[in-house]
Design a protein around this motif. Structure first.
Motif, PDB file in Angstrom:
ATOM      1  N   ASP A 209       0.695  -1.270  -0.049  1.00 45.78           N
ATOM      2  CA  ASP A 209      -0.020  -0.191   0.450  1.00 45.78           C
ATOM      3  C   ASP A 209       0.880   1.344   0.082  1.00 45.78           C
ATOM      4  O   ASP A 209       0.738   2.112   0.679  1.00 45.78           O
ATOM      5  CB  ASP A 209      -0.748  -0.029   1.343  1.00 45.78           C
ATOM      6  CG  ASP A 209      -1.963  -1.424   0.828  1.00 45.78           C
ATOM      7  OD1 ASP A 209      -2.489  -1.670  -0.027  1.00 45.78           O
ATOM      8  OD2 ASP A 209      -1.902  -1.857   2.568  1.00 45.78           O
ATOM      9  N   ARG A 210       1.873   1.508  -0.731  1.00 44.03           N
ATOM     10  CA  ARG A 210       2.755   2.370  -0.843  1.00 44.03           C
ATOM     11  C   ARG A 210       2.201   3.168  -2.012  1.00 44.03           C
ATOM     12  O   ARG A 210       1.875   3.357  -2.853  1.00 44.03           O
ATOM     13  CB  ARG A 210       4.090   1.965  -1.209  1.00 44.03           C
ATOM     14  CG  ARG A 210       4.843   3.534  -1.432  1.00 44.03           C
ATOM     15  CD  ARG A 210       5.498   3.866   0.013  1.00 44.03           C
ATOM     16  NE  ARG A 210       6.367   2.917   0.358  1.00 44.03           N
ATOM     17  CZ  ARG A 210       6.353   2.947   1.558  1.00 44.03           C
ATOM     18  NH1 ARG A 210       5.809   3.675   3.044  1.00 44.03           N
ATOM     19  NH2 ARG A 210       7.385   1.905   2.057  1.00 44.03           N
ATOM     20  N   THR A 221      -2.043   3.291  -5.064  1.00 48.55           N
ATOM     21  CA  THR A 221      -1.369   1.777  -3.874  1.00 48.55           C
ATOM     22  C   THR A 221      -0.444   1.133  -4.616  1.00 48.55           C
ATOM     23  O   THR A 221      -0.943   0.622  -5.694  1.00 48.55           O
ATOM     24  CB  THR A 221      -2.298   1.645  -2.926  1.00 48.55           C
ATOM     25  OG1 THR A 221      -2.653   0.420  -4.227  1.00 48.55           O
ATOM     26  CG2 THR A 221      -2.746   2.265  -2.070  1.00 48.55           C
ATOM     27  N   ALA A 222       0.510   0.926  -4.167  1.00 51.25           N
ATOM     28  CA  ALA A 222       1.687  -0.658  -4.683  1.00 51.25           C
ATOM     29  C   ALA A 222       2.616  -1.105  -4.220  1.00 51.25           C
ATOM     30  O   ALA A 222       2.175  -1.102  -2.929  1.00 51.25           O
ATOM     31  CB  ALA A 222       2.562   0.196  -6.112  1.00 51.25           C
ATOM     32  N   ILE A 263      14.513  -0.234  -4.897  1.00 49.95           N
ATOM     33  CA  ILE A 263      12.987   0.852  -4.563  1.00 49.95           C
ATOM     34  C   ILE A 263      12.580   0.550  -5.745  1.00 49.95           C
ATOM     35  O   ILE A 263      12.341   1.081  -6.497  1.00 49.95           O
ATOM     36  CB  ILE A 263      13.121   2.271  -3.895  1.00 49.95           C
ATOM     37  CG1 ILE A 263      13.771   1.865  -2.049  1.00 49.95           C
ATOM     38  CG2 ILE A 263      11.976   2.503  -3.553  1.00 49.95           C
ATOM     39  CD1 ILE A 263      13.908   3.251  -2.441  1.00 49.95           C
ATOM     40  N   GLY A 264      11.843  -0.453  -5.879  1.00 43.10           N
ATOM     41  CA  GLY A 264      10.712  -0.834  -7.286  1.00 43.10           C
ATOM     42  C   GLY A 264       9.130  -1.292  -6.614  1.00 43.10           C
ATOM     43  O   GLY A 264       9.144  -1.245  -5.520  1.00 43.10           O
ATOM     44  N   PHE A 265       8.622  -0.939  -7.461  1.00 45.52           N
ATOM     45  CA  PHE A 265       7.260  -0.843  -7.972  1.00 45.52           C
ATOM     46  C   PHE A 265       6.010  -1.491  -8.093  1.00 45.52           C
ATOM     47  O   PHE A 265       6.662  -1.671 -10.058  1.00 45.52           O
ATOM     48  CB  PHE A 265       6.400   0.411  -7.599  1.00 45.52           C
ATOM     49  CG  PHE A 265       7.382   1.825  -7.258  1.00 45.52           C
ATOM     50  CD1 PHE A 265       6.397   2.035  -5.348  1.00 45.52           C
ATOM     51  CD2 PHE A 265       8.055   2.836  -7.099  1.00 45.52           C
ATOM     52  CE1 PHE A 265       7.394   2.316  -4.258  1.00 45.52           C
ATOM     53  CE2 PHE A 265       8.817   3.591  -6.435  1.00 45.52           C
ATOM     54  CZ  PHE A 265       8.296   3.887  -4.792  1.00 45.52           C
ATOM     55  N   ALA A 266       5.563  -2.337  -7.968  1.00 43.50           N
ATOM     56  CA  ALA A 266       4.444  -3.215  -8.968  1.00 43.50           C
ATOM     57  C   ALA A 266       2.667  -2.769  -8.545  1.00 43.50           C
ATOM     58  O   ALA A 266       2.490  -2.500  -7.959  1.00 43.50           O
ATOM     59  CB  ALA A 266       4.153  -4.625  -8.142  1.00 43.50           C
TER      60      ALA A 266
END
Length: 283
Positions: A209-210, A221-222, A263-266
């Motif tokens: 939930d970033r 959210t990611a 720091i990666g996001f999906a």
């Protein structure tokens, strides 16, 4: 501030940390037209610490290490809770359902990754991979090339849906139950970084939930992961140790336009799945 994506047109998600001012952005691409490559070489404007977000989806790196005591016994392999043995099985289950996505335009092209959504030939990838238009081809794990049609896109969620002729070689992936995803659990990122198809890298779920900007102006959210993201990974799946898709790899943060800083996001699979279903229904 400049934004460029994996296609010929300027494109990219804009990540803004909840605790710092907006950073500058730079996005690499394994395939860019000359004008975009020239723009990419210009030094980025640095704000705060020079944090940047790259519009390429993650290949995960930085698996947790083990520090053995000087006189203690060797470490015991952990297998039933997402350890190495589980990840080997997860990779074997996932690879047949992951494809390379190649886009050709008159002025250049783009490349990315995708995964099989269902047994009707639908493929999920990132919108920024196909946003420039052009002819789209997917390459399966068996090396077979198939022409693909773009069913539809959702730029705000950075999701696109492709369709190819159904094939027994294209195996749909299973989806994770979001309520079971936990911070710290091992994950794999699968895709075609720098054109290297079938690449698997390991990491963990760093946060849930970033709040980030993945495709539009609004934050969403990611899933955050310590992903090692490279051009060509965009749109590939982030999977857990059971081989279930946790999210669609989309972006990483970098310093001064460099490589991954862990720091990666999906896009969370529950949202990606809903968006995909809506696109298919409209298409």
């Amino acid at each position: 501030m400049s934004t460029t994506g994996l296609g010929p047109a300027a494109r990219g998600p804009e990540f803004v940390s909840p605790t710092v001012d907006p950073p500058s952005f730079v996005a690499p691409s394994s395939v860019l037209p000359p004008s975009a490559r020239s723009a990419a070489r210009r030094p980025p404007m640095l704000l705060i610490t020079g944090l940047a977000v790259v519009v390429v989806a993650a290949g995960a790196g930085g698996a947790a290490g083990y520090l053995a005591g000087r006189d203690g016994p060797p470490p015991t392999p952990y297998t039933s809770s997402g350890g190495p043995a589980d990840l080997v099985g997860a990779a074997a289950r996932t690879l047949p359902g992951v494809v390379s996505v190649q886009v050709r335009t008159a002025s250049g092209g783009a490349s990315g990754s995708g995964f099989v959504f269902d047994d009707r030939g639908h493929i999920v990838t990132n919108n920024h991979v196909v946003a420039a238009g052009g002819a789209v081809t997917i390459v399966g794990s068996d090396g077979r090339r198939l022409d693909a049609d773009v069913v539809g896109t959702d730029p705000g969620n950075d999701i696109a849906v492709l369709r190819v002729s159904p094939s027994a070689a294209l195996r749909p992936l299973a989806f994770a139950d979001p309520s079971r995803t936990r911070v710290g659990e091992p994950v794999l990122a699968v895709g075609s970084p720098l054109g290297l198809s079938g690449t698997v890298t390991a990491g963990i779920v760093s946060a849930l939930d970033r709040q980030v900007r993945l495709g539009g102006a609004a934050r969403q959210t990611a899933v955050q992961t310590d992903a090692s993201v490279n051009p060509g990974n965009s749109g590939g799946p982030l999977v857990n140790a059971r081989g279930e898709v946790v999210g669609v790899n989309t972006a990483i943060a970098t310093l001064e336009g460099g490589g991954s800083i862990g720091i990666g996001f999906a896009v969370p699979i529950e949202r990606a799945r809903q968006v995909t279903d809506d696109i298919i229904a409209r298409g």
